[in-house]
Design a protein around this motif. Structure first.
Motif, PDB file in Angstrom:
ATOM      1  N   SER A 156     -39.514 -38.316  39.098  1.00  0.00           N
ATOM      2  CA  SER A 156     -38.596 -39.361  38.621  1.00  0.00           C
ATOM      3  C   SER A 156     -38.690 -39.525  37.112  1.00  0.00           C
ATOM      4  O   SER A 156     -37.673 -39.685  36.431  1.00  0.00           O
ATOM      5  N   ALA A 157     -39.920 -39.485  36.582  1.00  0.00           N
ATOM      6  CA  ALA A 157     -40.112 -39.646  35.133  1.00  0.00           C
ATOM      7  C   ALA A 157     -39.488 -38.474  34.378  1.00  0.00           C
ATOM      8  O   ALA A 157     -38.791 -38.658  33.379  1.00  0.00           O
ATOM      9  N   VAL A 158     -39.708 -37.260  34.876  1.00  0.00           N
ATOM     10  CA  VAL A 158     -39.174 -36.071  34.194  1.00  0.00           C
ATOM     11  C   VAL A 158     -37.646 -36.057  34.266  1.00  0.00           C
ATOM     12  O   VAL A 158     -36.968 -35.762  33.272  1.00  0.00           O
ATOM     13  N   SER A 159     -37.096 -36.427  35.420  1.00  0.00           N
ATOM     14  CA  SER A 159     -35.641 -36.349  35.572  1.00  0.00           C
ATOM     15  C   SER A 159     -34.922 -37.488  34.851  1.00  0.00           C
ATOM     16  O   SER A 159     -33.700 -37.469  34.751  1.00  0.00           O
ATOM     17  N   ALA A 160     -35.662 -38.462  34.340  1.00  0.00           N
ATOM     18  CA  ALA A 160     -35.031 -39.548  33.576  1.00  0.00           C
ATOM     19  C   ALA A 160     -34.831 -39.162  32.108  1.00  0.00           C
ATOM     20  O   ALA A 160     -34.152 -39.873  31.364  1.00  0.00           O
ATOM     21  N   ARG A 220     -31.786 -33.724  31.776  1.00  0.00           N
ATOM     22  CA  ARG A 220     -30.538 -33.884  32.523  1.00  0.00           C
ATOM     23  C   ARG A 220     -29.412 -33.071  31.889  1.00  0.00           C
ATOM     24  O   ARG A 220     -28.651 -32.408  32.575  1.00  0.00           O
ATOM     25  N   GLY A 221     -29.323 -33.139  30.565  1.00  0.00           N
ATOM     26  CA  GLY A 221     -28.250 -32.411  29.877  1.00  0.00           C
ATOM     27  C   GLY A 221     -28.305 -30.935  30.223  1.00  0.00           C
ATOM     28  O   GLY A 221     -27.292 -30.319  30.557  1.00  0.00           O
ATOM     29  N   ARG A 222     -29.486 -30.387  30.180  1.00  0.00           N
ATOM     30  CA  ARG A 222     -29.644 -28.961  30.444  1.00  0.00           C
ATOM     31  C   ARG A 222     -29.325 -28.642  31.907  1.00  0.00           C
ATOM     32  O   ARG A 222     -28.598 -27.687  32.204  1.00  0.00           O
ATOM     33  N   LEU A 223     -29.878 -29.458  32.841  1.00  0.00           N
ATOM     34  CA  LEU A 223     -29.668 -29.130  34.249  1.00  0.00           C
ATOM     35  C   LEU A 223     -28.239 -29.394  34.709  1.00  0.00           C
ATOM     36  O   LEU A 223     -27.702 -28.633  35.514  1.00  0.00           O
ATOM     37  N   VAL A 224     -27.604 -30.436  34.170  1.00  0.00           N
ATOM     38  CA  VAL A 224     -26.209 -30.697  34.558  1.00  0.00           C
ATOM     39  C   VAL A 224     -25.335 -29.507  34.127  1.00  0.00           C
ATOM     40  O   VAL A 224     -24.480 -29.036  34.885  1.00  0.00           O
ATOM     41  N   ARG A 267     -39.628 -29.667  25.308  1.00  0.00           N
ATOM     42  CA  ARG A 267     -39.762 -28.391  26.013  1.00  0.00           C
ATOM     43  C   ARG A 267     -38.726 -28.212  27.130  1.00  0.00           C
ATOM     44  O   ARG A 267     -38.826 -27.284  27.942  1.00  0.00           O
ATOM     45  N   ALA A 268     -37.729 -29.095  27.135  1.00  0.00           N
ATOM     46  CA  ALA A 268     -36.742 -29.091  28.225  1.00  0.00           C
ATOM     47  C   ALA A 268     -35.963 -27.783  28.353  1.00  0.00           C
ATOM     48  O   ALA A 268     -35.494 -27.428  29.432  1.00  0.00           O
ATOM     49  N   GLU A 269     -35.838 -27.049  27.232  1.00  0.00           N
ATOM     50  CA  GLU A 269     -35.025 -25.818  27.269  1.00  0.00           C
ATOM     51  C   GLU A 269     -35.831 -24.613  27.792  1.00  0.00           C
ATOM     52  O   GLU A 269     -35.262 -23.556  28.040  1.00  0.00           O
ATOM     53  N   GLU A 270     -37.136 -24.761  27.915  1.00  0.00           N
ATOM     54  CA  GLU A 270     -37.973 -23.582  28.177  1.00  0.00           C
ATOM     55  C   GLU A 270     -37.994 -23.027  29.608  1.00  0.00           C
ATOM     56  O   GLU A 270     -37.930 -21.815  29.782  1.00  0.00           O
ATOM     57  N   PRO A 271     -38.132 -23.879  30.631  1.00  0.00           N
ATOM     58  CA  PRO A 271     -38.248 -23.295  31.970  1.00  0.00           C
ATOM     59  C   PRO A 271     -36.994 -22.506  32.378  1.00  0.00           C
ATOM     60  O   PRO A 271     -35.877 -23.007  32.248  1.00  0.00           O
ATOM     61  N   VAL A 272     -37.187 -21.283  32.823  1.00  0.00           N
ATOM     62  CA  VAL A 272     -36.062 -20.436  33.235  1.00  0.00           C
ATOM     63  C   VAL A 272     -35.936 -20.507  34.758  1.00  0.00           C
ATOM     64  O   VAL A 272     -36.817 -20.053  35.488  1.00  0.00           O
TER      65      VAL A 272
END
Ligand code: DC
Length: 222
Positions: free
Chosen positions: A99-103, A108-112, A61-66
């Protein structure tokens, strides 16, 4: 100055946010808090019942939050799906799970990618854990802030509302730093060419002045 990127990395409580905002104000630059972005995604996962301890579920679901992030150092804020989450992302629940989510590499790919888009041509101070190493390795000014664990815990406790137990804050902070430094994907690390500043015995103004000085040196040389 328009094309300048100042990368500010370091562990929690090292003073990154206050210092980065101070430097941005002094030089009329934008300011990006990448930790707030990881916190906002974590908030969204919790809100949608996704287990932070399940990397596959997070990845799916990493792509979902806007996200909508302010880069004004005098009006910091972040929204997810149009909802202002600036307050909730600082709560204990998000702090324990971030920490768990950001690992998770997909997060990371999406946010970077989003961070690089926001940085654009520059004119910005960016704070995080992997800015000098991954997000903006070409940044002409890179600083890595440190401070003793005790000093960092005292600072973090002072930022939290109500009466806070410094020892508990310190234990939680050290747990998070261990996790952030040892994860496989883009761990917290000092870039080889970053200037390390130990802020334990320095005031905020002194640290800001030091980084402002580094920026001025660079502009003079140019
Ligand atoms: O700076 P902060 O405490 O708000 O950051 C919250 C968490 O987000 C931190 O524990 C690790 C993660 N983070 C990251 O992995 N990479 C970044 N560039 C910034 C933060």
């Amino acid at each position: 100055m328009d094309a300048l990127v100042v990368a500010v990395d370091g562990p929690s409580g090292s003073g990154k946010s206050s210092v980065s905002r101070g430097v941005a104000r002094t030089h009329g630059l934008r300011y990006l808090d990448t930790g707030a972005m990881y916190r906002a995604v974590t908030w969204w996962m919790l809100e949608n019942g996704v287990d932070p301890a399940d990397p596959a579920a997070i990845a799916a679901r990493a792509e979902e939050p806007v996200l909508d992030v302010s880069t004004d150092p005098d009006a910091v804020g972040i929204a997810v799906g149009g909802l202002d989450v600036s307050g909730p992302i600082r709560g204990a629940e998000v702090t324990a799970a971030v920490s768990a989510v950001s690992a998770v590499p997909e997060v990371r790919g999406r946010l970077v990618a989003l961070q690089r888009q926001i940085i654009g041509v520059g004119g910005i101070v960016v704070e995080g854990r992997d800015i000098g190493t991954v997000v903006a390795p070409g940044a002409p000014v890179k600083v890595y802030l440190t401070a003793s664990a005790q000093a960092r815990a005292v600072r973090r406790s002072a930022e939290l509302p109500g009466t806070v137990n410094v020892d508990l804050t310190k234990a939680e902070m050290e747990r998070r730093d261990r996790h952030d430094s040892t994860r496989k994907a883009d761990p917290l690390a000092k870039a080889e060419d970053a200037i390390e500043i130990d802020t334990t015995a320095m005031t905020l103004d002194e640290v800001v002045a030091r980084v402002v000085g580094l920026v001025n040196d660079l502009v003079d040389v140019r």
